[in-house]
Write a protein that holds these residues in place. Sequence first.
Motif: not given
Length: 606
Positions: A5-19
Amino acid sequence: MAEDSISSLVQTWLQWDQDPVTRREIEELHQANNTAELELRLRNRIEFGTAGLRGRMAAGFSFMNCLTVIQASQGLAKHIESQGKEFASKGVIIGHDARHQSHKFAQLAANAFLALHIPVKFVNESAPTPLVAFGVKHFKAAAGVVVTASHNPPQDNGYKVYSSNGAQINRPEDAEIAQSILKHLEPWPRAWEGDRCSGEYFDKEALHEILAPFQSRVKQYAISTVSEPYPTRPFIYTPMHGVGAIRIDPLMKEMGMRQGQEYIIVPQQAQPDPNFSTVKFPNPEEAGALDLAIKVADEENKTLIFANDPDADRFAVAEKVEGKWFLLTGNHVGALFASHLFDTIDSSKDASKITVLTTTVSSGMLQKMAESKGIQFKESLTGFKWMGNVAQDLEKTGQTILFAYEEALGYMFPAVSYDKDGITAMSVFSMAAAKWQAQGLTVFGKLQQLFAEYGHHETLNNYFRSSSPQQTAELFHGIRNGPFLPKMQFGKFKILRWRDLTEGFDTASSDHKPDLPEDPTSQMITLWLEGGVRFTLRGSGTEPKVKFYIECCSDSRGDAVKSVCGAFFAILKDWVHQYAPSMTYSNELSTSSGSVLLVDKETLAA
C-alpha cells in the motif's frame, strides 16, 4: 513493491531515510494526501542500467537521493564481496563531479564499501570522469564509481560504475548488481556516516596519487601522435561550467601551451557551477550551448573552439569558416581522429592487426577509411559499455585497438583508458589541428579533403520527446506490426535491409539473426534504404527521448542532404504521426553540413 500500500511505502521510506530534506518532502506529500505524487516517487525503483543510475534528484525510490545511493552502493559492495576476499581486497576508486550533492553521494557510497572492509581510494575533490576510468586500471581496482550525471540538466545526478577491467559494467554483471541491490535495500547500521569516512581502508589522497600518472600518460600519448612538434593552433576552451578546466589547465601547461596565448578559457564558464548558469542545457551538442564560447572567440579573434561537457568525458569542436561558425558533429570529429591516427601507424606494421570501433548509430565513413588502409573495423551496440568491453575482447586475440568513437561526441583511446575521454580527445585533437595548420589546412578543410576521398557523408541526428516509456513502446510496436517490413517499402524508399536488435531479427542473414547481440531491454530498429540511406530509431537509455540517426553517402552534398531530409519526413509521417502522434520534436533541424530543415504543416502536407 507492487503489492504494498502507499501508506506502507511511505512508512518504509521514513524508516530508512535519515536525510532531513528528502524526509520532509515525503512527509509533506503524505500529510497533503497527494497519493498520485507519492505513487510516482515510491512505487517503482530507479532502474539500475546503462552502467549505473541516472535521474532527477528528489525524494523517493524512483529518484536520485542519499537513500538510493546508499542502496546501490550496498548492493555493489556485496556483489564485489561475493567474488572472494582476494578480489574484494583490490578495493574501489570513487570520484565525483561538481554537481549538487555529488560529494555527499560519493561519501555515502564510500561508507558502504568500508562497512565490508573493502578498501576505498577516494578522490576527495571534484574531478573529470576519465580520471576515474584511468584510475581503475592504474590501481588494479575491483571496481570504480563516479557520481555524475554527465551532460544532464542541473536537477539530475547519477552513479556510474566501472568493472575491474576499467570499462563500464555490462551484462550480465549489471543485472547481477541490480539483483544484489534488491537484496540489500535496508541501510546498514552506520550507512549514514558517510561524512565521517576514515580508517585503514580509507585513502582520501587518491587524487594526488593518480593525477601525475594520468597527466603524464595523456601527454605522452598526445605527443606520440605527431612526427614532430608543430606550433600550436590557438583555441578557445570551455568546460561548460564543469570540472574540465581544473585538469585541462595544468595539462596544457605540461604540453607547452600557455593560457592567454595558445589557449583561452571562457572566463564565465571556467569554474564549476552546478547550476550551469550561462547555458540552458550543459551539452555541447545542444543549440546555443557554445554561444558564450563563440562570443569570446570573436572578441579574441580566434577561429577554433574546443569544449567538454561538465564531467569532461565528451569533446566538441567548432571552427569559424568563411565568417560563420561551423559546429562539427561527433561523426566529423571521429573521421578526423581516424585520419590523424592512421598517420601514426608504422608502415612496417601489419594493418590487419589494428582495429577501430564505432557504434551502430555512428557514420559508415570510419569503415570506409579503415578498409582503404587494410585496418580492421568493428561495429558495436551503442555506448561505451559495449565498445570498452569489445575492445578488450579483441585485444585478447592479438588486435591493437587504435581508437573508438560514437556520434554523441564520445572518443575512446585504449592507450589511456577504456571509456570516452574528453581530456585525451582534446589533447590529441590540439596536436592534429597544429599538424593540419602546418600543412596549410583548417579543420574544416581537412574534413572536406576526406569527403572528397571517401564520399560526402551527410547526417541528420536528433530526437522526438517521449512522454513515457509506454509511449515509446507503443511507437515501436506500431512500427513492427505495420506494413513496412512485409512490403519492404518505407515512404518513397525501397527497404534493402531491416534489422531489429530488440527482437534479434535481420533480413540480411540467412537465418535472420543479426551479427550483433540482441538487446531486449532497449528499442532499436535500423533500415538500409535504396539510394545509400541508412537510419536508426532507438529509445534513449538515460533520457525520455526516441532518437533518430539518418545518414546518406553521395558524391554530391546536395543529393545527400535531400536524401536524409526525405528519410526524416518519412519517419515523421509514416511512423511517429501514425503511432505516437503526441510526441514532440523541434520545428527546426540542421543536417551535419548546416542545412536547416524547417518542419511545419505546409511542408508535411506537401
